[in-house]
Design a protein around this motif. Structure first.
Motif, PDB file in Angstrom:
ATOM      1  N   SER A 181       0.816  -1.227   0.000  1.00  0.00           N
ATOM      2  CA  SER A 181       0.000   0.000   0.000  1.00  0.00           C
ATOM      3  C   SER A 181       0.851   1.281   0.000  1.00  0.00           C
ATOM      4  O   SER A 181       0.317   2.376  -0.128  1.00  0.00           O
ATOM      5  N   HIS A 182       2.191   1.157   0.127  1.00  0.00           N
ATOM      6  CA  HIS A 182       3.078   2.313  -0.031  1.00  0.00           C
ATOM      7  C   HIS A 182       3.881   2.235  -1.329  1.00  0.00           C
ATOM      8  O   HIS A 182       4.426   3.234  -1.793  1.00  0.00           O
ATOM      9  N   ARG A 183       3.953   1.033  -1.887  1.00  0.00           N
ATOM     10  CA  ARG A 183       4.669   0.819  -3.145  1.00  0.00           C
ATOM     11  C   ARG A 183       4.053  -0.393  -3.838  1.00  0.00           C
ATOM     12  O   ARG A 183       3.311  -1.171  -3.214  1.00  0.00           O
ATOM     13  N   LEU A 184       4.406  -0.561  -5.104  1.00  0.00           N
ATOM     14  CA  LEU A 184       3.825  -1.656  -5.875  1.00  0.00           C
ATOM     15  C   LEU A 184       4.855  -2.143  -6.885  1.00  0.00           C
ATOM     16  O   LEU A 184       5.617  -1.348  -7.449  1.00  0.00           O
ATOM     17  N   ALA A 185       4.903  -3.456  -7.097  1.00  0.00           N
ATOM     18  CA  ALA A 185       5.758  -4.045  -8.136  1.00  0.00           C
ATOM     19  C   ALA A 185       4.871  -4.911  -9.024  1.00  0.00           C
ATOM     20  O   ALA A 185       4.097  -5.722  -8.520  1.00  0.00           O
ATOM     21  N   ARG A 186       4.995  -4.718 -10.350  1.00  0.00           N
ATOM     22  CA  ARG A 186       4.188  -5.515 -11.283  1.00  0.00           C
ATOM     23  C   ARG A 186       5.078  -6.069 -12.375  1.00  0.00           C
ATOM     24  O   ARG A 186       5.869  -5.359 -12.973  1.00  0.00           O
ATOM     25  N   SER A 253      -4.871  -1.834 -10.451  1.00  0.00           N
ATOM     26  CA  SER A 253      -4.672  -1.184 -11.752  1.00  0.00           C
ATOM     27  C   SER A 253      -5.015   0.305 -11.695  1.00  0.00           C
ATOM     28  O   SER A 253      -4.408   1.123 -12.379  1.00  0.00           O
ATOM     29  N   ARG A 254      -5.969   0.680 -10.820  1.00  0.00           N
ATOM     30  CA  ARG A 254      -6.366   2.098 -10.761  1.00  0.00           C
ATOM     31  C   ARG A 254      -5.330   2.955 -10.023  1.00  0.00           C
ATOM     32  O   ARG A 254      -5.391   4.179 -10.066  1.00  0.00           O
ATOM     33  N   LEU A 255      -4.352   2.319  -9.361  1.00  0.00           N
ATOM     34  CA  LEU A 255      -3.289   3.089  -8.693  1.00  0.00           C
ATOM     35  C   LEU A 255      -2.285   3.648  -9.698  1.00  0.00           C
ATOM     36  O   LEU A 255      -1.583   4.614  -9.412  1.00  0.00           O
ATOM     37  N   ILE A 256      -2.200   3.008 -10.866  1.00  0.00           N
ATOM     38  CA  ILE A 256      -1.160   3.380 -11.825  1.00  0.00           C
ATOM     39  C   ILE A 256      -1.655   4.561 -12.658  1.00  0.00           C
ATOM     40  O   ILE A 256      -2.689   4.472 -13.322  1.00  0.00           O
ATOM     41  N   PRO A 257      -0.949   5.695 -12.585  1.00  0.00           N
ATOM     42  CA  PRO A 257      -1.411   6.892 -13.301  1.00  0.00           C
ATOM     43  C   PRO A 257      -1.496   6.650 -14.812  1.00  0.00           C
ATOM     44  O   PRO A 257      -0.750   5.836 -15.368  1.00  0.00           O
ATOM     45  N   SER A 258      -2.408   7.360 -15.460  1.00  0.00           N
ATOM     46  CA  SER A 258      -2.556   7.213 -16.913  1.00  0.00           C
ATOM     47  C   SER A 258      -1.886   8.362 -17.661  1.00  0.00           C
ATOM     48  O   SER A 258      -1.683   8.294 -18.865  1.00  0.00           O
ATOM     49  N   GLY A 353       3.345  14.670 -10.240  1.00  0.00           N
ATOM     50  CA  GLY A 353       3.249  15.748  -9.261  1.00  0.00           C
ATOM     51  C   GLY A 353       3.918  15.341  -7.967  1.00  0.00           C
ATOM     52  O   GLY A 353       4.232  14.172  -7.735  1.00  0.00           O
ATOM     53  N   ALA A 354       4.145  16.332  -7.096  1.00  0.00           N
ATOM     54  CA  ALA A 354       4.943  16.109  -5.884  1.00  0.00           C
ATOM     55  C   ALA A 354       4.277  15.172  -4.886  1.00  0.00           C
ATOM     56  O   ALA A 354       4.955  14.545  -4.080  1.00  0.00           O
ATOM     57  N   MET A 355       2.943  15.078  -4.892  1.00  0.00           N
ATOM     58  CA  MET A 355       2.277  14.214  -3.903  1.00  0.00           C
ATOM     59  C   MET A 355       1.498  13.071  -4.561  1.00  0.00           C
ATOM     60  O   MET A 355       0.621  12.494  -3.956  1.00  0.00           O
ATOM     61  N   ARG A 356       1.837  12.767  -5.800  1.00  0.00           N
ATOM     62  CA  ARG A 356       1.159  11.678  -6.505  1.00  0.00           C
ATOM     63  C   ARG A 356       2.128  10.501  -6.677  1.00  0.00           C
ATOM     64  O   ARG A 356       3.346  10.702  -6.759  1.00  0.00           O
ATOM     65  N   PRO A 357       1.606   9.264  -6.741  1.00  0.00           N
ATOM     66  CA  PRO A 357       2.494   8.119  -6.977  1.00  0.00           C
ATOM     67  C   PRO A 357       3.274   8.300  -8.280  1.00  0.00           C
ATOM     68  O   PRO A 357       2.773   8.897  -9.231  1.00  0.00           O
ATOM     69  N   PHE A 358       4.508   7.793  -8.307  1.00  0.00           N
ATOM     70  CA  PHE A 358       5.285   7.837  -9.545  1.00  0.00           C
ATOM     71  C   PHE A 358       5.752   6.432  -9.888  1.00  0.00           C
ATOM     72  O   PHE A 358       5.773   5.543  -9.031  1.00  0.00           O
ATOM     73  N   ILE A 359       6.077   6.225 -11.164  1.00  0.00           N
ATOM     74  CA  ILE A 359       6.463   4.885 -11.599  1.00  0.00           C
ATOM     75  C   ILE A 359       7.884   4.878 -12.144  1.00  0.00           C
ATOM     76  O   ILE A 359       8.405   5.893 -12.611  1.00  0.00           O
ATOM     77  N   THR A 367       7.632  -4.779 -19.450  1.00  0.00           N
ATOM     78  CA  THR A 367       7.129  -5.936 -18.685  1.00  0.00           C
ATOM     79  C   THR A 367       7.187  -5.707 -17.180  1.00  0.00           C
ATOM     80  O   THR A 367       6.404  -6.280 -16.433  1.00  0.00           O
ATOM     81  N   LEU A 368       8.138  -4.880 -16.720  1.00  0.00           N
ATOM     82  CA  LEU A 368       8.301  -4.662 -15.271  1.00  0.00           C
ATOM     83  C   LEU A 368       8.017  -3.205 -14.939  1.00  0.00           C
ATOM     84  O   LEU A 368       8.567  -2.298 -15.558  1.00  0.00           O
ATOM     85  N   LEU A 369       7.148  -3.004 -13.943  1.00  0.00           N
ATOM     86  CA  LEU A 369       6.803  -1.647 -13.501  1.00  0.00           C
ATOM     87  C   LEU A 369       6.882  -1.585 -11.982  1.00  0.00           C
ATOM     88  O   LEU A 369       6.426  -2.494 -11.287  1.00  0.00           O
TER      89      LEU A 369
END
Length: 378
Positions: A181-186, A253-258, A353-359, A367-369
């Protein structure tokens, strides 16, 4: 039951099954290892009821006799003592014999041990798994998938489902996701022999870590079979069963910015080393926070400030910076874990943005995000 076996091969088998044995097992017999021997060879089984590992040592391999069986049979021996005894026996030739009342005699050279065994009938049966949901992937690829995702599972039992990695088979692709919930690996992998049906399971992170230790360096295919409650990995002579976590994995999937406002292309190894240095002064802080500043030039600044210790600033050359200027803070540990998973390739970091998740992902490969939530410091 009576047989002779080469000590080095027995030790190899024990090192695999010992990974499933817990000294704190709820069922007393699970502190033991089950031995089943017949003319074909020896099966060793260890379990803690969450993970079950069975390995097979054939009687003969490549023309070499590994086991000579005088009398077939089964016994359960205390794992801790049996493993230590075999490890310290004086020669490579071992004879194991079970006489009346489960008395087990272990002989090697001039050394003889007597262990009291348990009845193998009391040992739990292997889980039953149908072969409907089956596919195979090379062992080296499976190790990569585990390494690139399992570090991001949650260490907290407050949401047990997040202590596992979500494996989804859909449209001929395997998608593995881990988040705390603080980070994600896909990680996405195209399957050559994918099952027709789509389905998903959540495999405990601890199980995958133990499986990783067993897989070795081969690229032989590992068969993977899933049921509603268990997953089975078949690798050579080893069967690795794990229970699955129950519950619904969150829709990540909705956590990943578009869309993104700033894209930074940089060498992953260079950035990892810079953040590692910056974190030297941040380690005492509760969050181990590092600041990252992009001002539109082809250089980004990595900095860290600890009031009691001091501060560090470092300039890192980038391949290119596109989009808006940015100041953002994040956990150095999370960033370093993500960069290690991508293994020093040229990467792109995409910010919204400064307070949004980044990838983060490889500049050449989708293949890896990796996704990280920033920390509020500004």
């Amino acid at each position: 039951m009576k047989f002779e076996i080469a000590r080095d091969r027995l030790l190899d088998g024990l090192s695999d099954v010992m990974k499933a044995v817990s000294s704190k097992a709820a069922i007393p017999i699970l502190t033991g290892i089950k031995l089943d021997v017949d003319e074909e060879g020896l099966h060793l089984t260890g379990s803690d009821s969450d993970i079950t590992i069975q390995t097979f040592i054939p009687a003969e391999e490549n023309g070499e006799q590994l086991i000579r069986t005088s009398q077939s049979g089964s016994i359960v021996l205390q794992a801790k003592y049996f493993n230590e005894i075999v490890r310290k026996l004086p020669t490579n030739d071992i004879e194991i014999e079970v006489s009346g009342h489960l008395q087990t005699h272990i002989r090697s050279g001039k050394s003889e041990f007597h262990l009291i065994g348990s009845d193998a009938e009391d040992y739990p049966q292997l889980p039953e798994i149908d072969d409907d949901r089956h596919f195979a992937i090379p062992a080296d690829l499976l190790k990569s998938i585990i390494r690139e995702t399992v570090f991001a599972v949650s260490a907290s039992e407050s949401r047990p489902i997040l202590t596992g990695v979500h494996w989804q088979v859909q449209e001929g692709e395997l998608v593995c996701v881990a988040t705390d919930s603080h980070r994600l690996a896909r990680r996405k992998t195209r399957l050559e022999n994918a099952p027709e049906d789509d389905y998903s399971v959540v495999i405990p992170g601890k199980s995958l870590q133990e499986l990783n230790k067993i897989l070795g360096d081969s690229n032989e295919p590992v068969g993977i079979t899933m049921s509603n409650k268990q997953v089975l990995f078949r690798a050579g002579h080893v069967l690795f069963y794990s229970r699955l976590l129950e519950g619904n994995y969150p829709d990540t999937s909705r956590l990943i910015p578009s869309e993104y406002k700033t894209d930074i292309y940089v060498n992953g190894k260079t950035l990892l080393q810079s953040i590692d240095r910056a974190s030297l002064l941040a380690r005492e802080e509760r969050n181990n926070v590092v600041r990252f500043t992009a001002d539109g030039s082809n250089v980004v600044e990595i900095s860290s400030n600890s009031p009691e210790i001091g501060k560090v600033e470092e300039q890192v050359e980038t391949a290119s910076v596109e989009g808006e200027e940015l100041k953002i803070s994040f956990s150095a540990k999370y960033m370093m874990d993500a960069l290690r998973a991508i293994e020093g390739q040229d990467i792109v970091i995409r910010f919204t943005g400064a307070m949004r998740p980044f990838i983060l992902k490889s500049a050449e490969d989708d293949t890896l995000l990796q996704l990280i939530l920033p920390v509020r410091t500004y």
